[in-house]
Design an enzyme around this catalytic site. Structure first.
Site, PDB file in Angstrom:
ATOM      1  N   THR A  95     -79.179  22.623 -10.540  1.00 48.63           N
ATOM      2  CA  THR A  95     -78.100  23.541 -10.908  1.00 48.63           C
ATOM      3  C   THR A  95     -77.619  23.156 -12.295  1.00 48.63           C
ATOM      4  O   THR A  95     -77.020  22.095 -12.483  1.00 48.63           O
ATOM      5  CB  THR A  95     -76.939  23.471  -9.904  1.00 48.63           C
ATOM      6  OG1 THR A  95     -77.412  23.863  -8.606  1.00 48.63           O
ATOM      7  CG2 THR A  95     -75.807  24.401 -10.323  1.00 48.63           C
ATOM      8  N   LYS A 105     -76.436  31.196  -8.528  1.00 51.53           N
ATOM      9  CA  LYS A 105     -75.937  29.954  -7.939  1.00 51.53           C
ATOM     10  C   LYS A 105     -74.465  29.754  -8.275  1.00 51.53           C
ATOM     11  O   LYS A 105     -73.691  29.242  -7.447  1.00 51.53           O
ATOM     12  CB  LYS A 105     -76.764  28.760  -8.452  1.00 51.53           C
ATOM     13  CG  LYS A 105     -76.315  27.396  -7.921  1.00 51.53           C
ATOM     14  CD  LYS A 105     -76.415  27.280  -6.410  1.00 51.53           C
ATOM     15  CE  LYS A 105     -75.887  25.951  -5.872  1.00 51.53           C
ATOM     16  NZ  LYS A 105     -76.752  24.811  -6.180  1.00 51.53           N
ATOM     17  N   LYS A 116     -69.109  19.247 -11.235  1.00 48.62           N
ATOM     18  CA  LYS A 116     -70.067  19.569 -12.302  1.00 48.62           C
ATOM     19  C   LYS A 116     -70.412  21.054 -12.263  1.00 48.62           C
ATOM     20  O   LYS A 116     -70.407  21.748 -13.283  1.00 48.62           O
ATOM     21  CB  LYS A 116     -71.320  18.706 -12.154  1.00 48.62           C
ATOM     22  CG  LYS A 116     -72.373  18.901 -13.246  1.00 48.62           C
ATOM     23  CD  LYS A 116     -73.470  19.884 -12.860  1.00 48.62           C
ATOM     24  CE  LYS A 116     -74.364  19.323 -11.764  1.00 48.62           C
ATOM     25  NZ  LYS A 116     -75.512  20.239 -11.459  1.00 48.62           N
TER      26      LYS A 116
END
Length: 288
Positions: free
Chosen positions: A97, A172, A240
């Protein structure tokens, strides 16, 4: 069956590479900490290499699942990077990701070298990786995706092409945005039930059957009630990801007020020493 390299053997990559080997693919792995690569090759049928370039040499597909934008650049580019070892026509599949920006940047570099590139972040956490039941959202050309999909089937529950390069990463981000708000709502609901003197199992038994029901409620309510937070995706990694979501929202003009707030709540959890707790630990800050 294909010749496949897998770069990055964390809690996700280790079992994902294992599923590839179990499916009969010829697998070579690389990990920055060499001991993990050696441990993988001792457990599964496959080899380990000392650099991404060496792992990628001769591979038809190179899969990666590393930490962040910088980690991905490092394993892709440079003298020892995977791109330097890949033959023309090979396809790089990134399960990390990362930002859509770095995805598009590396896709251009790959294309110039005659390589395919598919961004393919995953959802399903450690359990999904171990059980081979990940949801994979992809970006790239239809041709590159079609060939890579056959390999990703080894650990996919569902796999979809969402659009051109970067579309997988953007999807995502939608996933993480939805989870952030949902987890905070679930944490508040369960904490409210506790303070009201209700039985959490009985409450969830009723409300999970209606509009409030969710995968998180079904699978995390019991561990949240017990104050156990070692069941999946870590808070450090969630922050993150949410940082990527918030930065992208600034670029696109999207408004993410709840996501920004929950990101700060996860910062509180980090301050409590819970950086490696799973994302359901939002309830811990409500119990202080």
């Amino acid at each position: 069956m294909a010749r496949v390299a897998f770069l990055g053997l964390g809690v996700m990559g280790f079992p994902m590479a294992g599923h590839l080997a179990a499916a009969g693919h010829e697998v070579t792995v690389y990990n920055r900490t060499a001991a993990k690569a050696e441990a993988w090759s001792s457990r599964h049928k496959g080899r380990h290499a000392t650099t991404p370039r060496a792992a990628a040499k001769g591979a038809e597909f190179v899969m990666a699942c590393v930490g962040n934008d910088d980690d991905l650049r490092q394993v892709c580019t440079g003298e020892d990077g995977a791109f330097a070892g890949m033959a023309k026509g090979a396809v790089f599949v990134d399960h990390t990701t990362v930002s859509a920006q770095v995805t598009r940047e590396l896709a251009v570099v790959a294309q110039a070298a005659g390589l395919g590139f598919v961004d393919a972040p995953v959802s399903g956490g450690q359990a999904g990786a171990e059980n081979g039941q990940l949801s994979i959202m992809c970006g790239g050309s239809p041709e590159d995706y079609a060939s890579a999909e056959l390999v990703m089937a080894a650990y996919a529950r569902i796999c979809r092409l969402m659009g051109p390069s970067g579309a997988g990463q953007l999807t995502k981000m939608c996933n993480q945005i939805a989870i952030a708000g949902l987890m905070q709502g679930l944490a508040e609901s369960l904490n409210f039930a506790e303070r009201a003197g209700l039985s959490i199992p009985e409450v969830v038994g009723v409300i999970s059957q209606g509009a409030a029901g969710s995968w998180q409620m079904q699978n995390r309510h019991a561990s949240m009630a017990e104050g156990k937070y070692d069941f999946g995706f870590a808070v450090d990694w969630m922050r993150k990801d949410l940082g990527i979501c918030l930065a992208t929202a600034n670029e696109t003009g999207a408004s993410l007020p709840v996501t920004a707030l929950v990101d700060q709540f996860y910062k509180d959890v980090q301050g409590m020493g819970g950086g490696r707790w799973d994302t359901s630990s939002l309830i811990a800050r409500l119990r202080r």
